[in-house]
Every structure is written in C-alpha cells, then in structure tokens.
Design a protein around this motif. Structure first.
Motif, PDB file in Angstrom:
ATOM      1  N   GLY A 196       0.674  -1.298  -0.004  1.00  0.00           N
ATOM      2  CA  GLY A 196       0.053   0.207  -0.142  1.00  0.00           C
ATOM      3  C   GLY A 196       0.923   1.318   0.182  1.00  0.00           C
ATOM      4  N   LYS A 197       2.136   1.135  -0.209  1.00  0.00           N
ATOM      5  CA  LYS A 197       2.922   2.402  -0.041  1.00  0.00           C
ATOM      6  C   LYS A 197       3.768   2.570  -1.260  1.00  0.00           C
ATOM      7  CE  LYS A 197       3.287   2.756   4.973  1.00  0.00           C
ATOM      8  NZ  LYS A 197       4.403   3.022   6.029  1.00  0.00           N
ATOM      9  N   GLN A 198       4.432   3.608  -1.572  1.00  0.00           N
ATOM     10  CA  GLN A 198       5.197   3.805  -2.630  1.00  0.00           C
ATOM     11  C   GLN A 198       6.607   3.038  -2.419  1.00  0.00           C
ATOM     12  OE1 GLN A 198       4.995   7.946  -3.638  1.00  0.00           O
ATOM     13  NE2 GLN A 198       3.608   7.821  -5.120  1.00  0.00           N
ATOM     14  N   ARG A 199       7.165   2.826  -3.729  1.00  0.00           N
ATOM     15  CA  ARG A 199       8.722   2.502  -3.519  1.00  0.00           C
ATOM     16  C   ARG A 199       9.586   3.589  -3.033  1.00  0.00           C
ATOM     17  NH1 ARG A 199      11.019  -1.140  -8.176  1.00  0.00           N
ATOM     18  NH2 ARG A 199       9.007  -2.266  -7.754  1.00  0.00           N
ATOM     19  N   GLU A 200      10.692   3.389  -2.019  1.00  0.00           N
ATOM     20  CA  GLU A 200      11.179   4.425  -1.592  1.00  0.00           C
ATOM     21  C   GLU A 200      12.777   4.080  -1.353  1.00  0.00           C
ATOM     22  OE1 GLU A 200       9.969   5.208   2.444  1.00  0.00           O
ATOM     23  OE2 GLU A 200      10.516   2.972   3.329  1.00  0.00           O
ATOM     24  N   LEU A 201      13.467   4.881  -1.488  1.00  0.00           N
ATOM     25  CA  LEU A 201      15.004   4.784  -1.194  1.00  0.00           C
ATOM     26  C   LEU A 201      15.253   4.406   0.119  1.00  0.00           C
ATOM     27  CD1 LEU A 201      17.834   6.837  -2.656  1.00  0.00           C
ATOM     28  CD2 LEU A 201      17.762   6.373  -0.203  1.00  0.00           C
ATOM     29  N   TYR A 220      14.208  -3.936  -3.354  1.00  0.00           N
ATOM     30  CA  TYR A 220      14.776  -3.946  -4.725  1.00  0.00           C
ATOM     31  C   TYR A 220      16.130  -3.761  -4.875  1.00  0.00           C
ATOM     32  CZ  TYR A 220       9.582  -5.003  -5.785  1.00  0.00           C
ATOM     33  OH  TYR A 220       8.504  -5.282  -5.797  1.00  0.00           O
ATOM     34  N   CYS A 221      16.938  -4.375  -5.446  1.00  0.00           N
ATOM     35  CA  CYS A 221      18.296  -3.807  -5.898  1.00  0.00           C
ATOM     36  C   CYS A 221      18.183  -3.035  -7.180  1.00  0.00           C
ATOM     37  CB  CYS A 221      19.135  -5.035  -6.326  1.00  0.00           C
ATOM     38  SG  CYS A 221      20.611  -4.450  -6.723  1.00  0.00           S
ATOM     39  N   ASN A 222      18.928  -1.874  -7.131  1.00  0.00           N
ATOM     40  CA  ASN A 222      18.724  -1.030  -8.298  1.00  0.00           C
ATOM     41  C   ASN A 222      20.370  -0.619  -8.622  1.00  0.00           C
ATOM     42  OD1 ASN A 222      18.540   2.175  -9.264  1.00  0.00           O
ATOM     43  ND2 ASN A 222      16.904   1.200  -9.984  1.00  0.00           N
ATOM     44  N   ASN A 225      19.149   2.081 -16.177  1.00  0.00           N
ATOM     45  CA  ASN A 225      18.692   1.764 -15.202  1.00  0.00           C
ATOM     46  C   ASN A 225      18.172   0.499 -15.070  1.00  0.00           C
ATOM     47  OD1 ASN A 225      16.705   1.955 -12.564  1.00  0.00           O
ATOM     48  ND2 ASN A 225      18.620   3.025 -12.131  1.00  0.00           N
ATOM     49  N   TYR A 226      18.447  -0.393 -14.201  1.00  0.00           N
ATOM     50  CA  TYR A 226      18.277  -1.694 -13.848  1.00  0.00           C
ATOM     51  C   TYR A 226      17.676  -2.104 -12.365  1.00  0.00           C
ATOM     52  CZ  TYR A 226      20.301  -2.876 -18.395  1.00  0.00           C
ATOM     53  OH  TYR A 226      20.766  -2.647 -19.627  1.00  0.00           O
ATOM     54  N   TRP A 227      16.513  -2.977 -12.403  1.00  0.00           N
ATOM     55  CA  TRP A 227      15.911  -3.453 -11.273  1.00  0.00           C
ATOM     56  C   TRP A 227      16.030  -4.824 -10.949  1.00  0.00           C
ATOM     57  CZ3 TRP A 227      14.295  -0.025  -7.454  1.00  0.00           C
ATOM     58  CH2 TRP A 227      13.966   1.162  -7.955  1.00  0.00           C
ATOM     59  N   GLY A 228      16.289  -5.163  -9.602  1.00  0.00           N
ATOM     60  CA  GLY A 228      16.124  -6.787  -9.451  1.00  0.00           C
ATOM     61  C   GLY A 228      14.601  -7.258  -9.368  1.00  0.00           C
ATOM     62  N   GLN A 229      14.549  -8.483  -9.060  1.00  0.00           N
ATOM     63  CA  GLN A 229      13.135  -8.876  -8.782  1.00  0.00           C
ATOM     64  C   GLN A 229      12.519  -8.718  -7.445  1.00  0.00           C
ATOM     65  OE1 GLN A 229      15.750 -10.881  -8.590  1.00  0.00           O
ATOM     66  NE2 GLN A 229      15.489 -12.184  -6.901  1.00  0.00           N
ATOM     67  N   GLY A 230      13.392  -8.361  -6.567  1.00  0.00           N
ATOM     68  CA  GLY A 230      13.005  -8.134  -5.253  1.00  0.00           C
ATOM     69  C   GLY A 230      13.199  -9.129  -4.345  1.00  0.00           C
ATOM     70  N   THR A 231      13.137  -9.088  -2.948  1.00  0.00           N
ATOM     71  CA  THR A 231      13.385  -9.888  -2.049  1.00  0.00           C
ATOM     72  C   THR A 231      12.439  -9.410  -0.831  1.00  0.00           C
ATOM     73  OG1 THR A 231      14.827 -11.469  -0.776  1.00  0.00           O
ATOM     74  CG2 THR A 231      15.623  -9.151  -0.895  1.00  0.00           C
ATOM     75  N   GLN A 232      11.783 -10.503  -0.362  1.00  0.00           N
ATOM     76  CA  GLN A 232      10.805 -10.150   0.945  1.00  0.00           C
ATOM     77  C   GLN A 232      11.616 -10.120   2.176  1.00  0.00           C
ATOM     78  OE1 GLN A 232       7.195  -9.446   0.634  1.00  0.00           O
ATOM     79  NE2 GLN A 232       7.940  -8.919   3.107  1.00  0.00           N
ATOM     80  N   VAL A 233      11.356  -9.022   2.984  1.00  0.00           N
ATOM     81  CA  VAL A 233      11.857  -8.887   4.113  1.00  0.00           C
ATOM     82  C   VAL A 233      10.601  -8.959   5.223  1.00  0.00           C
ATOM     83  CG1 VAL A 233      13.238  -7.585   5.891  1.00  0.00           C
ATOM     84  CG2 VAL A 233      14.150  -8.021   3.790  1.00  0.00           C
TER      85      VAL A 233
END
Length: 120
Positions: free
Chosen positions: A42-47, A94-96, A108-116
């Motif tokens: 429910g939130k935006q992606r953040e640095l 997410y890795c960037n 610019n590239y993104w990884g697939q994401g990993t859940q924490v």
C-alpha cells in the motif's frame, strides 16, 4: 542485457539482523551507482540506501545508524546489512543499478525483489 539478482531476505524478529546481497551480471562496462529500495504493501517504493562506484553512500533517514550499504566492485555485488530491524522495515527490497552498457550509454536496472518480514 544486465540482470540483478538479490538474495538474503526472510523472516526475522524485531531487533534482529539480515544481510541482503545483489549481484549484477551480463555485458556491461561498469556500474556507476547501486542501491536498495523498498516497497511496503500500500505504499510507494522508497529509497533505502545507495552507493556510488567511488564509495559515496546515501541513506534514508529512517535507516541511518541501523543499515549499512557496502559493495565489492570486483564481484559487481552490493550488500545491505540491516541491524536493529523494526516491524516497519517489512517490505519487498529491490536492488537498483545504473549501468554503463555498450556501445556507450547508461541504463537503469531493477532486481526482482526479495521479501523482508520483521515480526515476532
């Protein structure tokens, strides 16, 4: 094509630690910046944190003093050591990376994401 592959996510209790890794592979000249972002439901992606090729780092205020970003240029890998984890750190991480690719452009590239997940 460049791929970013993350690892190290999981479930941890509040106050615990995790270490994320992200490795870049493919055909490229160099990586100028690598970093981590996160997105909670429910939130935006953040640095979260970034590091340049020269080792200049930047952190979100919410993680300063608890998270540490580091890199191994020879392995094209960036790490995120997360200590004193809080439930509000729960998110997909997410890795960037900004990568210099042939013939001579930056993409610019993104990884697939990993859940924490931080929960008792």
């Amino acid at each position: 094509q460049v791929q970013l592959v993350e690892s190290g996510g999981g479930l941890v209790q509040p106050g615990g630690s995790l270490r994320l890794s992200c490795t870049a592979s493919g055909i490229f000249f160099s990586i100028t910046t690598m970093g981590w972002y996160r997105q909670a439901p429910g939130k935006q992606r953040e640095l979260v944190a970034t590091t340049t090729k020269d080792g200049i780092t930047n952190y979100a205020d919410s993680v300063k003093g608890r998270f540490t970003i580091s890199k191994d240029n020879a392995k094209n890998t960036v790490y995120l050591q997360m200590n004193s984890l809080k439930p509000e750190d729960t998110a997909v991480y997410y890795c960037n990376a900004d990568v210099l690719i042939p013939p001579l452009s930056t993409r610019n590239y993104w990884g697939q994401g990993t859940q924490v997940t931080v929960s008792s």
